[in-house]
Scaffold this motif. Sequence first.
Motif, PDB file in Angstrom:
ATOM      1  N   ASP A  90       4.326   0.700 -13.909  1.00 16.82           N
ATOM      2  CA  ASP A  90       3.782   2.195 -13.509  1.00 16.82           C
ATOM      3  C   ASP A  90       2.495   2.241 -14.026  1.00 16.82           C
ATOM      4  N   LEU A  91       1.566   2.937 -13.321  1.00 17.99           N
ATOM      5  CA  LEU A  91       0.472   3.332 -13.703  1.00 17.99           C
ATOM      6  C   LEU A  91       0.335   4.880 -13.896  1.00 17.99           C
ATOM      7  N   GLN A  92      -0.875   5.066 -14.674  1.00 15.41           N
ATOM      8  CA  GLN A  92      -0.987   6.598 -14.848  1.00 15.41           C
ATOM      9  C   GLN A  92      -2.116   6.880 -13.795  1.00 15.41           C
ATOM     10  N   GLY A  93      -1.830   7.956 -12.783  1.00 13.96           N
ATOM     11  CA  GLY A  93      -2.508   8.554 -11.744  1.00 13.96           C
ATOM     12  C   GLY A  93      -1.934   9.714 -11.275  1.00 13.96           C
ATOM     13  N   ASP A  94      -2.634  10.133  -9.961  1.00 14.52           N
ATOM     14  CA  ASP A  94      -2.197  11.325  -9.300  1.00 14.52           C
ATOM     15  C   ASP A  94      -1.600  10.759  -7.988  1.00 14.52           C
ATOM     16  N   ALA A  95      -0.079  10.828  -8.050  1.00 13.35           N
ATOM     17  CA  ALA A  95       0.524  10.383  -6.964  1.00 13.35           C
ATOM     18  C   ALA A  95       0.073  10.883  -5.534  1.00 13.35           C
ATOM     19  N   ALA A 128     -10.127  17.378 -11.712  1.00 12.29           N
ATOM     20  CA  ALA A 128      -9.397  16.211 -12.408  1.00 12.29           C
ATOM     21  C   ALA A 128      -8.041  15.841 -11.873  1.00 12.29           C
ATOM     22  N   PRO A 129      -8.013  14.595 -11.627  1.00  8.27           N
ATOM     23  CA  PRO A 129      -6.659  14.225 -11.266  1.00  8.27           C
ATOM     24  C   PRO A 129      -5.439  14.661 -11.826  1.00  8.27           C
ATOM     25  N   GLN A 130      -4.183  15.118 -11.503  1.00  5.96           N
ATOM     26  CA  GLN A 130      -3.193  15.367 -12.125  1.00  5.96           C
ATOM     27  C   GLN A 130      -2.296  14.185 -12.450  1.00  5.96           C
ATOM     28  N   LEU A 131      -2.631  13.492 -13.644  1.00  5.56           N
ATOM     29  CA  LEU A 131      -2.039  12.346 -13.911  1.00  5.56           C
ATOM     30  C   LEU A 131      -0.631  12.322 -14.602  1.00  5.56           C
ATOM     31  N   GLY A 132      -0.037  11.411 -14.106  1.00  2.00           N
ATOM     32  CA  GLY A 132       1.431  11.125 -14.577  1.00  2.00           C
ATOM     33  C   GLY A 132       1.953   9.512 -14.217  1.00  2.00           C
ATOM     34  N   PRO A 133       3.167   9.118 -14.676  1.00  2.00           N
ATOM     35  CA  PRO A 133       3.484   7.987 -14.142  1.00  2.00           C
ATOM     36  C   PRO A 133       3.754   7.707 -12.709  1.00  2.00           C
ATOM     37  N   VAL A 134       3.109   6.846 -12.019  1.00  2.00           N
ATOM     38  CA  VAL A 134       3.384   6.404 -10.807  1.00  2.00           C
ATOM     39  C   VAL A 134       3.821   5.074 -10.509  1.00  2.00           C
ATOM     40  N   ASN A 135       4.926   4.992  -9.723  1.00  2.07           N
ATOM     41  CA  ASN A 135       5.460   3.652  -9.182  1.00  2.07           C
ATOM     42  C   ASN A 135       4.795   3.246  -7.834  1.00  2.07           C
ATOM     43  N   ILE A 136       3.876   2.551  -7.699  1.00  2.00           N
ATOM     44  CA  ILE A 136       3.129   2.251  -6.607  1.00  2.00           C
ATOM     45  C   ILE A 136       3.942   1.798  -5.488  1.00  2.00           C
ATOM     46  N   HIS A 137       4.970   1.062  -5.679  1.00  2.00           N
ATOM     47  CA  HIS A 137       5.867   0.779  -4.642  1.00  2.00           C
ATOM     48  C   HIS A 137       6.588   1.718  -4.042  1.00  2.00           C
ATOM     49  N   GLN A 138       6.983   2.799  -4.692  1.00  2.00           N
ATOM     50  CA  GLN A 138       7.685   4.082  -4.118  1.00  2.00           C
ATOM     51  C   GLN A 138       6.413   4.700  -3.047  1.00  2.00           C
ATOM     52  N   LEU A 139       5.312   4.726  -3.629  1.00  2.00           N
ATOM     53  CA  LEU A 139       4.385   5.259  -2.683  1.00  2.00           C
ATOM     54  C   LEU A 139       4.232   4.399  -1.396  1.00  2.00           C
ATOM     55  N   LEU A 140       4.177   3.070  -1.603  1.00  2.00           N
ATOM     56  CA  LEU A 140       4.224   2.175  -0.393  1.00  2.00           C
ATOM     57  C   LEU A 140       5.442   2.397   0.715  1.00  2.00           C
ATOM     58  N   GLU A 191     -12.264   8.406  -9.422  1.00  2.00           N
ATOM     59  CA  GLU A 191     -11.372   9.258 -10.401  1.00  2.00           C
ATOM     60  C   GLU A 191     -10.664   8.766 -11.111  1.00  2.00           C
ATOM     61  N   HIS A 192      -9.857   7.899 -10.685  1.00  2.00           N
ATOM     62  CA  HIS A 192      -8.874   7.130 -11.449  1.00  2.00           C
ATOM     63  C   HIS A 192      -9.411   5.914 -12.162  1.00  2.00           C
ATOM     64  N   GLY A 193     -10.725   5.787 -12.107  1.00  2.00           N
ATOM     65  CA  GLY A 193     -11.217   4.574 -13.034  1.00  2.00           C
ATOM     66  C   GLY A 193     -11.061   3.435 -12.370  1.00  2.00           C
TER      67      GLY A 193
END
Length: 334
Positions: free
Chosen positions: A215-220, A177-189, A307-309
């Motif tokens: 933010d989305l719920q995901g595994d960063a 299972a992914p370890q879900l938490g708030p993810v800012n996609i722009h920070q990842l980019l 995994e993230h739908g």
Amino acid sequence: MNEADCPSWAEPMTTGLARVDATLRLQWINPALAECLAIGLRSAAGQPLARWLDDAALAQARRALAEQRPLQWREMLLADLAGRELRADIALQPFADGLLLEVHVLAAPMPLASPLSATLRGFAHEVKNPLAGLRGAAQLLQRRVDSDDLRALAGLIIDEADRLGTLANRLLHHDGAPQLGPVNIHQLLERLTDLLQADPSSPQLRHDYDPSVPDLQGDADRLQQVLLNLVRNAAEAGAQTLTLRTRVEHGVRVSERMLRMALRVDVIDDGSGVPVALRDSLFEPLVSGRADGTGLGLALSREIAHEHGGELRCSSRPGHTVFSLHLPLERTHD
């Protein structure tokens, strides 16, 4: 050094290691093995190997010790101190007046519907020790260089080695299972941008961000791996320019589900494009358009999207390839 102290060379190893004395009792274990066996580093000292091995295996270990020869067991069942049953490959090597114990914990068998995960677990097993060496070398560089920029680059290597080590551990321990938490996609980019700019041969980067993306719920870590795989593919396809684009979409169909609101991340490149012969099987494991390719990156990326739908899609023609990652911004029902 106290006999219970793990030597410094064994501490960063991701392989479980222990020293066993002539009476087949543990003298020390490293942190990786302590975690696997759910035992403290100090309390492990003096524990008999019989705590984990049956009589037949103990007899083989005694012969290996007496004859000073290596011994290996494949897929042996162990039980940690919490009563959890583990499967592991175990090796015993003559070491001073005792034995060096190596334990590689294996994942639980995966369903037949997930052949990719079994392939990736084997890959993860192979990369863990090189990752530890890479991290150690980067730490030495970080301490020895005078330039702040070089120290920052060494720190980037350490962070990436840690992230990949975490991913490898999840695959090996079947933490599906992914370890879900708030993810800012722009920070990842932006982190991805830092990684690319560390390579002088990387494509020119352009950003086209939608500032309203929540933010989305995901595994960063896993999402970062998807994005890294996509930009590496673009670079390997000869891209000169790479565009990272984010958008919010409404009413997106993913497999059999309708997402009321979704994030779309596009990785757009001007490379040679996906060969026509590969387009139908592009996301299958072990399919690659390069002679030196593993064929795992895109297959893993689509699995993480699922995994993230979400979903990972591709449209391509020479000079314009778009990989689009769709992720739900709110969970919906079928």
